[in-house]
Design a protein around this motif. Structure first.
Motif, mmCIF file in Angstrom:
data_model
loop_
_atom_site.group_PDB
_atom_site.id
_atom_site.type_symbol
_atom_site.label_atom_id
_atom_site.label_comp_id
_atom_site.label_asym_id
_atom_site.label_seq_id
_atom_site.Cartn_x
_atom_site.Cartn_y
_atom_site.Cartn_z
ATOM 1 N N TYR A 1 0.848 -1.174 0.000
ATOM 2 C CA TYR A 1 0.000 0.000 0.000
ATOM 3 C C TYR A 1 0.891 1.235 0.000
ATOM 4 N N ILE A 2 0.839 1.986 -1.073
ATOM 5 C CA ILE A 2 1.682 3.179 -1.205
ATOM 6 C C ILE A 2 0.805 4.338 -1.646
ATOM 7 N N LEU A 3 0.857 5.425 -0.914
ATOM 8 C CA LEU A 3 0.068 6.601 -1.240
ATOM 9 C C LEU A 3 0.464 7.140 -2.609
ATOM 10 N N ASP A 4 -0.535 7.492 -3.404
ATOM 11 C CA ASP A 4 -0.343 8.064 -4.745
ATOM 12 C C ASP A 4 0.267 7.070 -5.724
ATOM 13 N N ASP A 5 0.351 5.799 -5.339
ATOM 14 C CA ASP A 5 0.798 4.785 -6.285
ATOM 15 C C ASP A 5 -0.319 4.546 -7.300
ATOM 16 N N TYR A 6 0.018 4.024 -8.454
ATOM 17 C CA TYR A 6 -0.991 3.794 -9.484
ATOM 18 C C TYR A 6 -1.926 2.643 -9.123
ATOM 19 N N ARG A 7 -1.525 1.811 -8.147
ATOM 20 C CA ARG A 7 -2.355 0.674 -7.777
ATOM 21 C C ARG A 7 -3.441 1.085 -6.785
ATOM 22 N N GLU A 8 -4.595 0.423 -6.916
ATOM 23 C CA GLU A 8 -5.695 0.638 -5.978
ATOM 24 C C GLU A 8 -5.330 0.051 -4.621
ATOM 25 N N THR A 9 -5.740 0.716 -3.556
ATOM 26 C CA THR A 9 -5.553 0.195 -2.200
ATOM 27 C C THR A 9 -6.922 -0.048 -1.570
ATOM 28 N N PRO A 10 -7.012 -0.931 -0.567
ATOM 29 C CA PRO A 10 -8.312 -1.200 0.059
ATOM 30 C C PRO A 10 -8.893 0.053 0.708
ATOM 31 N N LYS A 11 -10.196 0.152 0.676
ATOM 32 C CA LYS A 11 -10.867 1.306 1.272
ATOM 33 C C LYS A 11 -10.847 1.227 2.796
ATOM 34 N N VAL A 12 -10.713 0.020 3.335
ATOM 35 C CA VAL A 12 -10.487 -0.199 4.769
ATOM 36 C C VAL A 12 -9.225 -1.047 4.876
ATOM 37 N N LYS A 13 -8.256 -0.574 5.651
ATOM 38 C CA LYS A 13 -6.955 -1.251 5.706
ATOM 39 C C LYS A 13 -6.735 -1.865 7.085
ATOM 40 N N ILE A 14 -6.254 -3.117 7.076
ATOM 41 C CA ILE A 14 -6.042 -3.885 8.302
ATOM 42 C C ILE A 14 -4.543 -4.124 8.494
ATOM 43 N N TRP A 15 -4.096 -3.967 9.736
ATOM 44 C CA TRP A 15 -2.706 -4.282 10.107
ATOM 45 C C TRP A 15 -2.697 -5.544 10.964
ATOM 46 N N PRO A 16 -1.799 -6.494 10.723
ATOM 47 C CA PRO A 16 -0.793 -6.532 9.655
ATOM 48 C C PRO A 16 -1.424 -6.899 8.316
ATOM 49 N N TYR A 17 -0.783 -6.471 7.239
ATOM 50 C CA TYR A 17 -1.370 -6.682 5.922
ATOM 51 C C TYR A 17 -0.548 -7.616 5.033
ATOM 52 N N THR A 18 0.481 -8.232 5.598
ATOM 53 C CA THR A 18 1.342 -9.080 4.770
ATOM 54 C C THR A 18 0.609 -10.304 4.212
ATOM 55 N N ASP A 19 -0.439 -10.773 4.916
ATOM 56 C CA ASP A 19 -1.176 -11.945 4.444
ATOM 57 C C ASP A 19 -2.521 -11.568 3.826
ATOM 58 N N ARG A 20 -2.687 -10.311 3.460
ATOM 59 C CA ARG A 20 -3.932 -9.894 2.835
ATOM 60 C C ARG A 20 -3.787 -9.891 1.311
ATOM 61 N N PRO A 21 -4.908 -10.080 0.597
ATOM 62 C CA PRO A 21 -6.249 -10.341 1.125
ATOM 63 C C PRO A 21 -6.393 -11.791 1.583
ATOM 64 N N PRO A 22 -7.237 -12.034 2.575
ATOM 65 C CA PRO A 22 -7.402 -13.399 3.084
ATOM 66 C C PRO A 22 -8.345 -14.214 2.210
ATOM 67 N N THR A 23 -8.408 -15.485 2.495
ATOM 68 C CA THR A 23 -9.430 -16.353 1.906
ATOM 69 C C THR A 23 -10.555 -16.538 2.923
ATOM 70 N N ALA A 24 -11.675 -17.082 2.461
ATOM 71 C CA ALA A 24 -12.829 -17.299 3.335
ATOM 72 C C ALA A 24 -13.214 -18.771 3.303
ATOM 73 N N PRO A 25 -13.724 -19.302 4.413
ATOM 74 C CA PRO A 25 -14.103 -20.719 4.435
ATOM 75 C C PRO A 25 -15.347 -20.987 3.600
ATOM 76 N N CYS A 26 -15.432 -22.191 3.089
ATOM 77 C CA CYS A 26 -16.637 -22.650 2.390
ATOM 78 C C CYS A 26 -17.562 -23.248 3.442
ATOM 79 N N LEU A 27 -18.652 -22.574 3.740
ATOM 80 C CA LEU A 27 -19.554 -22.993 4.809
ATOM 81 C C LEU A 27 -20.683 -23.851 4.252
ATOM 82 N N GLN A 28 -20.958 -24.954 4.924
ATOM 83 C CA GLN A 28 -22.035 -25.844 4.513
ATOM 84 C C GLN A 28 -23.376 -25.139 4.642
ATOM 85 N N SER A 29 -24.189 -25.198 3.588
ATOM 86 C CA SER A 29 -25.529 -24.616 3.605
ATOM 87 C C SER A 29 -26.359 -25.311 2.535
#
Length: 445
Positions: A404-432
């Protein structure tokens, strides 16, 4: 069956809304209607045996119908007039029998339940009939299979056909349905937030030279974190959260399958083929959602004579749009009634059906043209994007990855979480009802 329950609820919304708009006298009647909808089929398969209870109730001001699940009911199935098998509520309005329970041919089943206001209901007794096996299933691509009203004018699908030998010297009634498994790659969507594996610490923030971050702790959370856009006005140290709307989509952590169900009701009286081969009977129209192979459970179910008459009447009324408003609601009263007053019927049906099932692998090798979820410009680049578009009407939008770099050409998340080295996360597949992390029987990959 989940799809039957949904179909009944949709039918009532379709039936009563025109009445509420066209007839002032009927509008008074509709505004007082409170309809209990029951749906449950006991089968002889090792599968979840679920009873669905819902209410279709008119708004007292507008007369428009809405549906809500019936919760906190006491539900049981009585076997052979003696053995009482209790159900437990899994999600609102869904009551499941014990996991090791399955029906047996020749045995009788009756539904009994008590609502939280102590009103008791009971069904007629249903004896499970035998069903002949499906001997063959075949598929053929049909670019004009679907009605134009189903998928906004898109009509391409695979038509599925079955063969089955009807037994001689006995009267049989059938119902056909299907269950479609598609490989799912996207397991969570967060609206106006981001996915957090661990709980966000309240009032704890971290800043670097470019951004201020929310901070995750060690307690598992596994859900969307959606901070208020006004938080920074209350706490000057908090990150600024945009007031605009957005979605971030998160990939599945493990293999996952989407489950889609048939919505049409197909029933058959064997007086048209008694003792003969039921040949090339079309039993499914599987939309060409995406280019991936898929698995289809094609099911042939036995019906009691009364259940056949109910489903046939329901299918005739709900599948013929013209004249629906002329059909009296009492025509769809099922086989469940109030114990204290048998004239008060619930809508829907409880029955017991033996099932023959074929796990059919649809390779879609004979497909033509674009899939429903495809982007003709070729912009879909992530696994599962075609199915995602087909189900959601938009392309997937993953959370932007670091750095995440300010004014970089890349989009950054609108809400940022620390630490961010493992972002974005995956989500579990929930039985339904609509998703499973367990590889379906017959899946070839």
């Amino acid at each position: 069956m989940r799809s039957i329950s949904s179909r009944i609820l949709i039918y009532f919304l379709t039936l009563f809304l025109p009445l509420a708009c066209t007839d002032p006298d009927t509008n008074v009647l509709v505004s007082t209607n409170d309809i209990l909808v029951v749906d449950g089929t006991i089968t002889n398969l090792a599968e979840p045996q679920i009873i669905h209870l819902n209410r279709s109730k008119a708004d007292p001001l507008t007369g428009r119908f809405g549906t809500t699940p019936v919760t906190k009911a006491t539900v049981m199935v009585v076997v052979d007039s003696s053995l009482q098998v209790p159900c437990h509520e899994t999600v609102d309005g869904s009551y499941q029998l014990p996991s090791d329970f399955k029906g047996q041919i020749g045995h009788a089943y009756q539904l009994r339940f008590t609502l939280d206001d102590d009103t008791q209901y009971v069904s007629s007794q249903q004896v499970m009939q035998d069903v002949p096996p499906i001997t063959k299933v075949s598929a053929r691509f049909n670019p004009k299979s679907l009605p134009t009203t189903q998928l906004y004018g898109y009509t391409a699908a695979h038509d599925l056909f079955l063969d089955s030998q009807d037994p001689a010297q006995q009267h049989n009634y059938y119902r056909w349905d299907w269950k479609l498994y598609e490989r799912q790659y996207w397991c969570k969507t967060c609206r106006n937030g981001v996915y957090a594996v661990h709980k966000i610490l309240p009032g704890v923030y971290k800043s670097d030279k470019d951004f201020t971050y929310f901070v995750a702790g060690n307690e598992l959370y596994e859900d969307c974190f959606t901070p208020s856009p006004g938080l920074s006005q209350v706490d000057a140290n908090a990150p600024v959260v945009p007031s605009t709307s957005w979605n971030y989509d998160y990939p599945c952590r493990t293999p996952c399958w989407e489950i889609l169900y048939s919505s049409d009701i197909q029933v058959f009286d064997d007086r048209f083929a008694n003792g003969n081969m039921i040949s090339q009977q079309r039993v499914a129209q599987i939309p060409f959602y995406d280019y991936q192979p898929a698995l289809i459970d094609v099911r042939q179910l036995s019906l009691t004579p009364d259940a056949y008459r109910y489903y046939k009447l329901f299918a005739d009324q709900s599948q013929k749009a013209a004249g629906l408003v002329d059909v009296p609601p009492t025509a769809l009263g099922g086989n469940v009634h109030r114990v204290a007053n048998s004239q008060v019927q619930a809508v829907g049906y409880f029955t017991a059906s033996a099932v023959s099932v074929v796990h059919y692998w649809l390779d879609r090798a004979d497909r033509q043209g674009y899939a429903y979820g495809a982007d003709p410009t070729g912009k879909h680049i992530n696994d599962g994007d075609d199915l995602f578009f087909a189900l959601n009407g938009r392309s997937s939008h993953p959370e932007p990855p670091p750095l995440y770099i300010l004014d970089d050409y890349r989009e950054t998340p609108k809400v940022k979480i620390w630490p961010y080295t493992d972002r974005p996360p995956t989500a579990p597949c929930l039985q339904s009802d609509n998703r499973t992390p367990f590889k379906p029987e017959g899946w070839r990959e």
